[in-house]
Design an enzyme around this catalytic site. Structure first.
Site, short mmCIF file in Angstrom:
data_model
loop_
_atom_site.label_atom_id
_atom_site.label_comp_id
_atom_site.label_asym_id
_atom_site.label_seq_id
_atom_site.Cartn_x
_atom_site.Cartn_y
_atom_site.Cartn_z
N CYS A 154 34.89 42.19 36.97
CA CYS A 154 35.75 43.05 37.68
C CYS A 154 36.94 42.31 38.05
O CYS A 154 37.08 41.38 38.94
CB CYS A 154 35.13 43.67 39.02
SG CYS A 154 36.47 44.55 39.99
N CYS A 208 38.68 43.04 41.73
CA CYS A 208 37.95 42.77 43.05
C CYS A 208 36.42 42.20 42.70
O CYS A 208 36.14 41.16 42.22
CB CYS A 208 38.04 43.97 43.94
SG CYS A 208 37.50 45.58 43.30
N SER A 209 35.48 42.99 43.21
CA SER A 209 34.09 42.63 43.08
C SER A 209 33.30 43.90 42.55
O SER A 209 32.23 43.91 43.14
CB SER A 209 33.71 41.85 44.20
OG SER A 209 33.86 42.62 45.32
N CYS A 210 33.60 44.73 41.84
CA CYS A 210 32.82 45.96 41.52
C CYS A 210 31.49 45.46 40.82
O CYS A 210 31.98 44.71 39.89
CB CYS A 210 33.60 46.97 40.71
SG CYS A 210 35.07 47.84 41.70
#
Lengths: 108, 221
Positions: free
Chosen positions: B121, B124-126
């Site tokens: 991702c 971000c941190s999906c």
């Protein structure tokens, strides 16, 4: 809102110059790719981020890009790709421009 | 607000390449933790929140783990009809096993001898948290997020995975509403294994795409 693109369509990512919680990274802006999937209708994260949950929902697509189209100095196989989700308003039709085909990733 | 406060505020919200993920003071207190504790105390004092609710929510967040993803993969290896349903609709196929995917949709992509998939991702941190738990720290690092799309083969080599030139590498940037699970190749030597044995072979890294499932060696006699 209508689904403007079909699987196999060639599309170009716009650079809308927006600020805020946009989900279209810089590295795909201005690049040409191929629609590989229609994901459904979703609330626009640009609105959601500022507390606007009223809608409307907008189409979301998965778009495939050839790595060599994204990074001129990409080292790897010519078939390598990046597949990413792009919301409808960031896409324009780009017929006639060749882009990465990704047959196995296509779905109807 | 004093000048010093303004300066501190700026520093805390300017994103530098070398910024640390956590900020702690000299006594080892985490800045974010101090703020959260203060907020929680306030909410509890005002009867808007019970401490047990916080504990329950933490347990709920931490309950999903790699074992759920491993179960899905093992079932797909053992059952071709299930695998077809999984590739067509990850969310409903997970639900067949009693696994509730909290994200909008789960897209399952299959590795083969000709195609390898990698998930990241960049924004971000999906991450498919409802089936893999919380992401590893390297997954949310800026280095991985930037390099996974720009030089994925170099990143894979650093994980010990050397991908042949004739294998097509597909990097999935999980930037919006979909979440991705990689269905790794079933390893050689696993032919006689049952579902629970198969599930034990499946690691987190294989389901992110930075590793392949290791071949199973015959037990020594």
């Amino acid at each position: 809102m209508t689904v403007r693109f079909r699987v196999g369509d060639t599309v170009k990512v716009s650079d809308l110059g927006k600020a805020g919680h946009i989900r279209t990274p810089f590295y795909v802006r201005g690049k040409v790719g191929e629609v590989i999937q229609f994901c459904g209708f979703f609330l626009n994260p640009e609105n959601l981020a500022v507390g606007n949950t009223a809608g409307p929902v907008i189409p979301l697509y998965r778009v495939s890009f050839r790595q060599k189209d994204l990074w001129p100095h990409y080292e790897g196989s010519p078939g390598d790709k990046v597949l990413i989700e792009i919301y409808d308003h960031w896409l324009t039709a780009a017929p006639g421009i060749t882009s990465g085909k990704c047959e196995a990733e296509r779905s109807s | 607000m004093s000048h010093a406060d303004v300066h501190h505020h700026d520093r805390a919200h300017t994103h530098h390449a070398d910024e640390t993920l956590v900020t702690e003071d000299e006594a080892g207190n985490l800045e974010a933790q101090i703020i959260i504790d203060a907020l929680q105390n306030l909410l509890v004092t005002k009867n808007l929140l019970a401490p047990e609710e916080v504990t329950q929510e933490i347990e709920r967040l931490e309950a999903p783990g790699v074992h759920l993803g491993a179960l899905i993969v093992a079932r797909a290896w053992a059952d071709p009809a299930y695998k077809a349903r999984l590739l067509a609709n990850g969310k409903s196929a997970a639900l067949e096993l009693g696994i509730k995917v909290g994200e909008a949709q789960l897209i399952v992509v299959e590795n083969s001898t000709t195609v390898h998939n990698l998930v990241c991702c960049t924004l971000c941190s999906c991450y498919p948290r409802s089936i893999l738990g919380q992401p590893p720290s390297w997954y949310i690092s800026k280095a991985y997020r930037a390099r996974a799309v720009r030089e994925p083969r170099v990143v894979l080599a650093e994980f010990g995975l050397l991908l042949p030139e004739d294998v097509e590498l597909r990097v999935h940037d999980s930037n919006a509403d979909m979440r991705y699970l990689i269905l790794p190749e079933r390893p050689t030597g696993s032919e006689s294994m049952d579902m629970s044995q198969l599930a034990e072979l499946v690691t987190r890294d294989c389901m992110i795409g930075v590793a392949k499932v290791a071949p199973v060696r015959a037990p020594r006699k």
